[in-house]
Scaffold this motif. Structure first.
Motif, PDB file in Angstrom:
ATOM      1  N   TYR A  53      30.679 -51.326 -40.825  1.00  0.00           N
ATOM      2  CA  TYR A  53      29.849 -50.408 -41.602  1.00  0.00           C
ATOM      3  C   TYR A  53      30.585 -49.130 -41.998  1.00  0.00           C
ATOM      4  CZ  TYR A  53      25.921 -53.402 -40.389  1.00  0.00           C
ATOM      5  OH  TYR A  53      25.074 -54.483 -40.252  1.00  0.00           O
ATOM      6  N   GLY A  54      31.827 -48.977 -41.557  1.00  0.00           N
ATOM      7  CA  GLY A  54      32.586 -47.765 -41.874  1.00  0.00           C
ATOM      8  C   GLY A  54      31.928 -46.517 -41.304  1.00  0.00           C
ATOM      9  N   LEU A  55      31.434 -46.607 -40.060  1.00  0.00           N
ATOM     10  CA  LEU A  55      30.721 -45.487 -39.453  1.00  0.00           C
ATOM     11  C   LEU A  55      31.681 -44.384 -39.034  1.00  0.00           C
ATOM     12  CD1 LEU A  55      28.203 -47.447 -37.180  1.00  0.00           C
ATOM     13  CD2 LEU A  55      27.834 -46.572 -39.503  1.00  0.00           C
ATOM     14  N   ASN A  56      31.230 -43.156 -39.205  1.00  0.00           N
ATOM     15  CA  ASN A  56      31.971 -41.970 -38.782  1.00  0.00           C
ATOM     16  C   ASN A  56      31.213 -41.394 -37.589  1.00  0.00           C
ATOM     17  OD1 ASN A  56      33.008 -39.426 -38.382  1.00  0.00           O
ATOM     18  ND2 ASN A  56      32.720 -38.732 -40.478  1.00  0.00           N
ATOM     19  N   MET A  57      31.794 -41.461 -36.395  1.00  0.00           N
ATOM     20  CA  MET A  57      31.075 -41.048 -35.194  1.00  0.00           C
ATOM     21  C   MET A  57      30.824 -39.543 -35.120  1.00  0.00           C
ATOM     22  SD  MET A  57      30.150 -43.782 -33.566  1.00  0.00           S
ATOM     23  CE  MET A  57      29.572 -44.083 -35.206  1.00  0.00           C
ATOM     24  N   ALA A  58      31.399 -38.771 -36.042  1.00  0.00           N
ATOM     25  CA  ALA A  58      31.095 -37.342 -36.117  1.00  0.00           C
ATOM     26  C   ALA A  58      29.778 -37.104 -36.865  1.00  0.00           C
ATOM     27  CB  ALA A  58      32.226 -36.582 -36.808  1.00  0.00           C
ATOM     28  N   ASP A  59      29.314 -38.116 -37.590  1.00  0.00           N
ATOM     29  CA  ASP A  59      28.089 -38.031 -38.379  1.00  0.00           C
ATOM     30  C   ASP A  59      26.886 -38.462 -37.532  1.00  0.00           C
ATOM     31  OD1 ASP A  59      26.207 -38.057 -40.484  1.00  0.00           O
ATOM     32  OD2 ASP A  59      26.749 -40.114 -41.034  1.00  0.00           O
ATOM     33  N   PRO A  60      25.875 -37.595 -37.386  1.00  0.00           N
ATOM     34  CA  PRO A  60      24.707 -37.950 -36.579  1.00  0.00           C
ATOM     35  C   PRO A  60      24.007 -39.227 -37.055  1.00  0.00           C
ATOM     36  CG  PRO A  60      24.680 -35.608 -37.073  1.00  0.00           C
ATOM     37  CD  PRO A  60      25.799 -36.214 -37.873  1.00  0.00           C
ATOM     38  N   GLU A  61      23.968 -39.480 -38.353  1.00  0.00           N
ATOM     39  CA  GLU A  61      23.326 -40.691 -38.867  1.00  0.00           C
ATOM     40  C   GLU A  61      24.107 -41.942 -38.432  1.00  0.00           C
ATOM     41  OE1 GLU A  61      20.481 -43.021 -40.521  1.00  0.00           O
ATOM     42  OE2 GLU A  61      20.369 -40.861 -40.210  1.00  0.00           O
ATOM     43  N   SER A  62      25.438 -41.862 -38.425  1.00  0.00           N
ATOM     44  CA  SER A  62      26.263 -42.989 -37.962  1.00  0.00           C
ATOM     45  C   SER A  62      26.032 -43.255 -36.481  1.00  0.00           C
ATOM     46  CB  SER A  62      27.746 -42.699 -38.218  1.00  0.00           C
ATOM     47  OG  SER A  62      28.040 -42.734 -39.589  1.00  0.00           O
ATOM     48  N   ARG A  63      25.916 -42.190 -35.687  1.00  0.00           N
ATOM     49  CA  ARG A  63      25.644 -42.365 -34.253  1.00  0.00           C
ATOM     50  C   ARG A  63      24.279 -43.007 -34.038  1.00  0.00           C
ATOM     51  NH1 ARG A  63      27.935 -37.121 -34.021  1.00  0.00           N
ATOM     52  NH2 ARG A  63      25.899 -36.218 -33.536  1.00  0.00           N
ATOM     53  N   LYS A  64      23.304 -42.633 -34.872  1.00  0.00           N
ATOM     54  CA  LYS A  64      21.967 -43.218 -34.780  1.00  0.00           C
ATOM     55  C   LYS A  64      22.036 -44.716 -35.086  1.00  0.00           C
ATOM     56  CE  LYS A  64      17.375 -42.991 -36.777  1.00  0.00           C
ATOM     57  NZ  LYS A  64      16.760 -42.967 -38.080  1.00  0.00           N
ATOM     58  N   ILE A  65      22.772 -45.086 -36.122  1.00  0.00           N
ATOM     59  CA  ILE A  65      22.924 -46.498 -36.484  1.00  0.00           C
ATOM     60  C   ILE A  65      23.568 -47.272 -35.341  1.00  0.00           C
ATOM     61  CG2 ILE A  65      24.188 -48.092 -38.000  1.00  0.00           C
ATOM     62  CD1 ILE A  65      23.762 -45.946 -40.240  1.00  0.00           C
ATOM     63  N   LEU A  66      24.618 -46.724 -34.738  1.00  0.00           N
ATOM     64  CA  LEU A  66      25.298 -47.408 -33.635  1.00  0.00           C
ATOM     65  C   LEU A  66      24.359 -47.561 -32.437  1.00  0.00           C
ATOM     66  CD1 LEU A  66      27.950 -48.739 -32.793  1.00  0.00           C
ATOM     67  CD2 LEU A  66      28.619 -46.554 -31.799  1.00  0.00           C
ATOM     68  N   ARG A  67      23.563 -46.546 -32.165  1.00  0.00           N
ATOM     69  CA  ARG A  67      22.607 -46.603 -31.053  1.00  0.00           C
ATOM     70  C   ARG A  67      21.562 -47.701 -31.311  1.00  0.00           C
ATOM     71  NH1 ARG A  67      21.970 -42.455 -27.395  1.00  0.00           N
ATOM     72  NH2 ARG A  67      20.124 -42.602 -26.112  1.00  0.00           N
ATOM     73  N   GLU A  68      21.094 -47.793 -32.551  1.00  0.00           N
ATOM     74  CA  GLU A  68      20.136 -48.846 -32.910  1.00  0.00           C
ATOM     75  C   GLU A  68      20.768 -50.226 -32.751  1.00  0.00           C
ATOM     76  OE1 GLU A  68      19.122 -47.677 -36.887  1.00  0.00           O
ATOM     77  OE2 GLU A  68      17.660 -46.190 -36.203  1.00  0.00           O
ATOM     78  N   GLN A  69      22.026 -50.343 -33.150  1.00  0.00           N
ATOM     79  CA  GLN A  69      22.746 -51.612 -33.001  1.00  0.00           C
ATOM     80  C   GLN A  69      22.938 -51.962 -31.527  1.00  0.00           C
ATOM     81  OE1 GLN A  69      23.822 -53.862 -35.453  1.00  0.00           O
ATOM     82  NE2 GLN A  69      22.501 -52.644 -36.760  1.00  0.00           N
ATOM     83  N   MET A  70      23.173 -50.948 -30.692  1.00  0.00           N
ATOM     84  CA  MET A  70      23.312 -51.170 -29.251  1.00  0.00           C
ATOM     85  C   MET A  70      22.003 -51.712 -28.678  1.00  0.00           C
ATOM     86  SD  MET A  70      23.919 -48.418 -26.171  1.00  0.00           S
ATOM     87  CE  MET A  70      25.494 -47.851 -26.737  1.00  0.00           C
ATOM     88  N   GLU A  71      20.910 -51.100 -29.069  1.00  0.00           N
ATOM     89  CA  GLU A  71      19.612 -51.553 -28.571  1.00  0.00           C
ATOM     90  C   GLU A  71      19.348 -52.995 -29.008  1.00  0.00           C
ATOM     91  OE1 GLU A  71      15.175 -49.748 -27.878  1.00  0.00           O
ATOM     92  OE2 GLU A  71      16.457 -48.801 -29.370  1.00  0.00           O
ATOM     93  N   GLU A  72      19.694 -53.319 -30.244  1.00  0.00           N
ATOM     94  CA  GLU A  72      19.527 -54.681 -30.745  1.00  0.00           C
ATOM     95  C   GLU A  72      20.446 -55.648 -29.989  1.00  0.00           C
ATOM     96  OE1 GLU A  72      18.048 -57.835 -32.898  1.00  0.00           O
ATOM     97  OE2 GLU A  72      17.275 -55.801 -32.861  1.00  0.00           O
ATOM     98  N   PHE A  73      21.676 -55.242 -29.720  1.00  0.00           N
ATOM     99  CA  PHE A  73      22.655 -56.073 -29.014  1.00  0.00           C
ATOM    100  C   PHE A  73      22.145 -56.468 -27.628  1.00  0.00           C
ATOM    101  CE2 PHE A  73      26.493 -56.356 -26.250  1.00  0.00           C
ATOM    102  CZ  PHE A  73      27.142 -57.422 -26.860  1.00  0.00           C
ATOM    103  N   PHE A  74      21.553 -55.518 -26.914  1.00  0.00           N
ATOM    104  CA  PHE A  74      21.096 -55.792 -25.552  1.00  0.00           C
ATOM    105  C   PHE A  74      19.659 -56.294 -25.470  1.00  0.00           C
ATOM    106  CE2 PHE A  74      24.577 -52.747 -24.502  1.00  0.00           C
ATOM    107  CZ  PHE A  74      25.355 -53.652 -23.795  1.00  0.00           C
ATOM    108  N   PHE A  75      18.776 -55.817 -26.345  1.00  0.00           N
ATOM    109  CA  PHE A  75      17.351 -56.085 -26.173  1.00  0.00           C
ATOM    110  C   PHE A  75      16.677 -56.760 -27.365  1.00  0.00           C
ATOM    111  CE2 PHE A  75      18.403 -52.280 -23.648  1.00  0.00           C
ATOM    112  CZ  PHE A  75      18.151 -52.794 -22.390  1.00  0.00           C
ATOM    113  N   GLY A  76      17.405 -57.020 -28.437  1.00  0.00           N
ATOM    114  CA  GLY A  76      16.816 -57.628 -29.629  1.00  0.00           C
ATOM    115  C   GLY A  76      16.362 -59.056 -29.382  1.00  0.00           C
ATOM    116  N   GLN A  77      15.636 -59.584 -30.348  1.00  0.00           N
ATOM    117  CA  GLN A  77      15.070 -60.923 -30.225  1.00  0.00           C
ATOM    118  C   GLN A  77      16.137 -61.984 -29.986  1.00  0.00           C
ATOM    119  OE1 GLN A  77      12.456 -61.816 -33.456  1.00  0.00           O
ATOM    120  NE2 GLN A  77      11.720 -63.693 -32.539  1.00  0.00           N
ATOM    121  N   ASP A  78      17.284 -61.860 -30.616  1.00  0.00           N
ATOM    122  CA  ASP A  78      18.357 -62.843 -30.460  1.00  0.00           C
ATOM    123  C   ASP A  78      19.481 -62.331 -29.567  1.00  0.00           C
ATOM    124  OD1 ASP A  78      17.083 -64.657 -32.189  1.00  0.00           O
ATOM    125  OD2 ASP A  78      17.929 -63.649 -33.944  1.00  0.00           O
TER     126      ASP A  78
END
Length: 108
Positions: A53-78
């Protein structure tokens, strides 16, 4: 003896993390439900997501996206690994060759 958890990612009882990986509700949820073995899978997955996704970890929105992806990775339906999944063995035949890689040597 390590603290055991029923790992939501790997679907079996395994040693858990020693402490929550970061503060907050998600860190506590991971601590209570994710094994150390599953947590150790996250760095490679997060690198893949950041690069894809070309995320920039200095950007709060990018950190939010990564956090959402982490939650999906561990707790998502699949999120649960497929039946019979086993981590790759480290050693013979695993990983890049010690001789290097790339294109074959050119012939003159």
């Amino acid at each position: 003896m390590p603290r055991m958890v029923m790992c939501v990612k790997l679907g079996r009882e395994l040693p858990g993390l020693e402490k929550p990986p970061f503060p907050g509700a998600l860190g506590q949820r991971i601590y209570e439900n994710v094994s150390q073995e599953a947590w150790d899978m996250w760095p490679a997955q997060s690198t893949l997501i950041i690069n894809h996704y070309g995320l920039n970890m200095a950007d709060p929105e990018s950190r939010k996206i990564l956090r959402e992806q982490m939650e999906e990775f561990f707790f998502g339906q699949d999120a649960k690994m497929p039946e019979g999944w086993a981590p790759e063995e480290v050693g013979v035949g695993a990983g890049p060759s010690a001789k290097g890689g790339g294109a074959p040597a050119s012939k003159k």
